[in-house]
Scaffold this active site. Structure first.
Site, mmCIF file in Angstrom:
data_model
loop_
_atom_site.group_PDB
_atom_site.id
_atom_site.type_symbol
_atom_site.label_atom_id
_atom_site.label_comp_id
_atom_site.label_asym_id
_atom_site.label_seq_id
_atom_site.Cartn_x
_atom_site.Cartn_y
_atom_site.Cartn_z
ATOM 1 N N LYS A 29 0.818 -1.216 0.000
ATOM 2 C CA LYS A 29 0.000 0.000 0.000
ATOM 3 C C LYS A 29 0.851 1.265 0.000
ATOM 4 O O LYS A 29 0.618 2.178 -0.785
ATOM 5 C CB LYS A 29 -0.938 -0.037 1.215
ATOM 6 C CG LYS A 29 -1.969 1.070 1.259
ATOM 7 C CD LYS A 29 -3.016 0.802 2.309
ATOM 8 C CE LYS A 29 -2.459 0.841 3.710
ATOM 9 N NZ LYS A 29 -2.200 -0.452 4.323
ATOM 10 N N THR B 224 4.039 1.532 -0.825
ATOM 11 C CA THR B 224 4.794 1.551 -2.080
ATOM 12 C C THR B 224 3.936 2.109 -3.209
ATOM 13 O O THR B 224 4.393 2.931 -4.010
ATOM 14 C CB THR B 224 5.276 0.129 -2.427
ATOM 15 O OG1 THR B 224 6.104 -0.353 -1.363
ATOM 16 C CG2 THR B 224 6.056 0.112 -3.722
ATOM 17 N N ARG C 177 1.970 8.398 7.045
ATOM 18 C CA ARG C 177 2.221 8.223 8.476
ATOM 19 C C ARG C 177 3.716 8.020 8.723
ATOM 20 O O ARG C 177 4.459 7.653 7.830
ATOM 21 C CB ARG C 177 1.466 7.003 9.003
ATOM 22 C CG ARG C 177 -0.046 7.116 8.908
ATOM 23 C CD ARG C 177 -0.698 5.767 9.137
ATOM 24 N NE ARG C 177 -0.397 4.841 8.050
ATOM 25 C CZ ARG C 177 -0.556 3.535 8.124
ATOM 26 N NH1 ARG C 177 -0.995 2.984 9.236
ATOM 27 N NH2 ARG C 177 -0.276 2.766 7.095
ATOM 28 N N LYS D 97 7.627 -6.740 10.951
ATOM 29 C CA LYS D 97 7.070 -6.062 9.778
ATOM 30 C C LYS D 97 8.119 -5.262 9.005
ATOM 31 O O LYS D 97 8.073 -5.162 7.784
ATOM 32 C CB LYS D 97 5.933 -5.133 10.208
ATOM 33 C CG LYS D 97 5.257 -4.391 9.052
ATOM 34 C CD LYS D 97 4.127 -3.522 9.583
ATOM 35 C CE LYS D 97 3.438 -2.766 8.451
ATOM 36 N NZ LYS D 97 4.306 -1.735 7.869
ATOM 37 N N ALA E 224 -3.908 1.272 13.459
ATOM 38 C CA ALA E 224 -5.116 1.150 12.651
ATOM 39 C C ALA E 224 -6.119 0.192 13.279
ATOM 40 O O ALA E 224 -7.237 0.067 12.793
ATOM 41 C CB ALA E 224 -4.768 0.692 11.241
ATOM 42 N N PHE F 195 -3.784 -0.860 7.211
ATOM 43 C CA PHE F 195 -4.408 -2.162 6.976
ATOM 44 C C PHE F 195 -5.370 -2.116 5.785
ATOM 45 O O PHE F 195 -5.219 -1.310 4.879
ATOM 46 C CB PHE F 195 -5.090 -2.671 8.246
ATOM 47 C CG PHE F 195 -4.145 -2.935 9.381
ATOM 48 C CD1 PHE F 195 -2.933 -3.572 9.165
ATOM 49 C CD2 PHE F 195 -4.454 -2.557 10.679
ATOM 50 C CE1 PHE F 195 -2.053 -3.818 10.207
ATOM 51 C CE2 PHE F 195 -3.574 -2.807 11.732
ATOM 52 C CZ PHE F 195 -2.378 -3.440 11.494
ATOM 53 N N PHE G 14 3.822 -8.502 -9.237
ATOM 54 C CA PHE G 14 4.929 -9.324 -8.776
ATOM 55 C C PHE G 14 5.482 -10.079 -9.984
ATOM 56 O O PHE G 14 4.736 -10.412 -10.913
ATOM 57 C CB PHE G 14 4.462 -10.317 -7.712
ATOM 58 C CG PHE G 14 4.431 -9.755 -6.316
ATOM 59 C CD1 PHE G 14 5.388 -10.140 -5.387
ATOM 60 C CD2 PHE G 14 3.459 -8.843 -5.924
ATOM 61 C CE1 PHE G 14 5.362 -9.629 -4.087
ATOM 62 C CE2 PHE G 14 3.426 -8.333 -4.642
ATOM 63 C CZ PHE G 14 4.386 -8.724 -3.711
ATOM 64 N N TRP H 186 7.193 -0.617 -7.770
ATOM 65 C CA TRP H 186 8.275 -1.186 -6.961
ATOM 66 C C TRP H 186 9.522 -1.376 -7.812
ATOM 67 O O TRP H 186 10.636 -1.073 -7.383
ATOM 68 C CB TRP H 186 7.824 -2.519 -6.359
ATOM 69 C CG TRP H 186 8.839 -3.144 -5.451
ATOM 70 C CD1 TRP H 186 9.049 -2.883 -4.132
ATOM 71 C CD2 TRP H 186 9.807 -4.143 -5.815
ATOM 72 N NE1 TRP H 186 10.081 -3.654 -3.645
ATOM 73 C CE2 TRP H 186 10.560 -4.437 -4.663
ATOM 74 C CE3 TRP H 186 10.100 -4.818 -7.006
ATOM 75 C CZ2 TRP H 186 11.593 -5.380 -4.666
ATOM 76 C CZ3 TRP H 186 11.130 -5.746 -7.007
ATOM 77 C CH2 TRP H 186 11.857 -6.025 -5.843
#
Length: 556
Positions: free
Chosen positions: A71, A73, A94, A105, A273, A301, A381, A409
């Site tokens: 998200k 990225t 954030r 994470k 969140a 999230f 991906f 990405w």
């Protein structure tokens, strides 16, 4: 492929003064923290008040899975792509917490060639905002316990102290503690515990406050305990809110940095969140909307948590009018929602993709209920097959939702041009008709039921006796008009993390209701929500190091 930190360290950063120049922010309105990061003075916010708002774009996602969604990225890459299209865009994100950075994470500055930088600073101490929050929070906690020790003039019942201490690390040993041991001079013995700083009500307040005065007034309303007669005791009763605000005088100022492609990014705040609303500060979002023609922000999230709270809480309380929602999904994550194990996600599986697509479909339906048009971003991906990508794109078209493949990405802004064009087109051709899902005046039970029914797809809500008692008490104390912040698992639309995909026929149980009077909402807790995470068997901290030249390795 290079790691995120290698890409970030090899980048050539512009002086942050040059980023400020892009936004026509004069040097007297920024406070430098080194060469590459700065705080924006609140005087700039006042100067910009009469400027028209830019368009507000929220980036959200399907329910998180072990496969990853990307998200942040996508948010960063979309901003870079819109800049390449010649748009004046500002990203509002954030700040990361040290807990996840050293836990499992990792950081939260994007990834690959779609990152905000300086990545190491952002993921570590940054400009000290979280330390300020931790200090202000613990000052209030200390003054509360000092009041108990000094004759208890406020008649506080030690068994009804609801304000815990915080630290910005994952430390399960602090979840439940006994304090005040060692004799009469060491304090009043009682049970308590620690939360992680991002779960502090002060963090939520920082991210909802309009200005310094509003921050202090919200601090004053924080309920820390109850008297023996059941009356709330606030930070104002302890005369702590003024000193708390002094500690936050710099933390309230948003932070200015840049992306790898020198797109301006404002980072500020980072509430949980789950237990809070999971969005960056109102001040940062509004400033970005004043400084750019487009503001791109995100919420934590999946859309059932972050986006729901962004719309029902942040937009409601701050009067924001969103223009577009971007829902991030990956083929891998959709197959995960279809029941495929993580080790098998690289294999083409259209049947699992179809089964898991219901999760994305539900989030698309939910965003429409808020009256905000949506665009789906398929975060690419290398293992995605042409058949799988074509299948998802076709299903989105059948639903009437614009969809674009995002390769930010690997390619940075160039990999998000199609997504950026569709977002701009959607904003220009489909005006939003934003609405919240429930009015302020309905009961807390109806607010909870609305979110469970409309957003999660559940059939009902059950309450523990303790939760019912708490709701009755808060209603009697005059807090019934506040909106609700639902705390539940991020992994499922339900309150059961095992129910992946698009579950049906489930009931959500509310086991506890907490009051965040300063932030201005209730927190309805479902399932096993923790406010102090623990470290994994091998924390990320084990791989983080620094050499004799000060170069950091292992941070991701």
């Amino acid at each position: 492929m290079k790691t995120d930190i290698q890409i970030a360290q090899e980048a050539t950063l512009w002086p942050v003064t040059k980023i400020a120049e892009q936004l026509a922010i004069p040097t007297e309105e920024i406070e430098l923290y080194g060469q590459n990061k700065a705080k924006i003075s609140l005087s700039a916010f006042k100067r910009l008040q009469d400027r028209p708002n830019g368009k507000l774009i929220l980036v959200t996602a399907i329910n998180p899975t072990p496969a990853g969604e990307g998200k942040t990225t996508t948010t960063v890459g979309l901003g870079d792509a819109m800049k390449q299209l010649g748009k004046k865009v500002v990203i509002a994100l954030r700040e990361p917490s040290l807990g996840p950075s050293f836990g499992v994470k990792g950081g939260a500055a994007g990834g690959g060639y779609a990152q905000v930088v300086p990545m190491e600073d952002i993921n570590l101490h940054f400009t000290g905002d979280f330390h300020a929050i931790t200090s202000a929070h613990n000052l209030l906690a200390a003054m509360l316990d000092n009041s108990l020790q000094q004759g208890n003039p406020l008649n506080i019942d030690p068994r009804q102290v609801v304000f815990r201490r915080v630290v910005d690390l994952n430390d399960r040993a602090l979840r439940k503690i006994i304090m005040g041991l060692g004799g009469r001079t060491e304090g009043v013995p009682r049970e308590s515990g620690f939360d992680i700083t991002v779960a502090s009500e002060l963090m939520a307040i920082l991210c909802l406050a309009q200005n310094l005065t509003d921050l202090k007034e919200r601090f004053a309303k924080i309920v820390v305990a109850y008297t023996y007669e059941g009356k709330p005791v606030t930070a104002a009763d302890l005369e702590a809110h003024g000193a708390m605000t002094v500690l936050m005088k710099d933390a309230i100022k948003p932070n200015l940095v840049q992306t790898l492609e020198h797109t301006p990014a404002i980072l500020h705040g980072g509430p949980f969140a789950n237990i809070a609303h999971g969005c960056n500060s109102v001040i940062a979002t509004r400033m970005a909307m004043k400084l750019g023609d487009y503001c791109i922000t995100e919420a934590g999230f999946g859309a059932d948590l972050g986006a729901e709270k962004f719309y029902n809480l942040k937009c409601r309380l701050a009067g924001l009018q969103p223009d577009c929602t971007v829902i991030v999904a990956t083929v891998r994550a959709l197959k995960s929602h279809g029941g495929v194990a993580k080790g098998e996600l690289n294999q083409e599986n259209l049947a699992a993709l179809e089964k898991g697509f219901g999760n994305l479909e539900k989030h698309i339906e939910n965003m429409a209920k808020f009256g905000v048009p949506a665009v789906v971003a398929i975060n690419a991906f290398p293992t995605d097959t042409e058949a799988e990508l074509a299948w998802v794109e076709e299903r989105c078209r059948v639903l009437g939702v614009p969809v674009a493949l995002s390769e930010v990405w690997a390619k940075g802004g160039a990999g998000g041009l199609d997504l950026a064009k569709k977002v701009v087109e959607t904003i220009e051709t489909k005006p939003a008709a934003f609405q919240v899902l429930y009015p302020d005046e309905v009961s807390l039970q109806e607010k909870i039921a609305t979110v469970v029914r409309e957003v999660y797809g559940g059939v009902g809500v059950s309450y523990t006796p303790e939760a019912r008692k708490q709701m009755d008490r808060f209603g009697e104390l005059g807090y019934g008009h506040l909106p609700v912040c639902m705390a539940k698992t991020q992994y499922s639309l339900s309150d059961n993390p095992a129910l992946i995909g698009r579950p049906e026929g489930f009931t959500v149980q509310v086991r506890e209701v907490r009051l965040s009077a300063g932030a201005g909402f209730f927190v309805a807790i479902t399932g096993a929500i923790m406010t102090m995470p623990g470290l994994p068997k091998r924390p990320a901290a084990c791989s983080i190091d620094i050499d004799e030249d000060g170069k950091i390795v292992g941070l991701f």
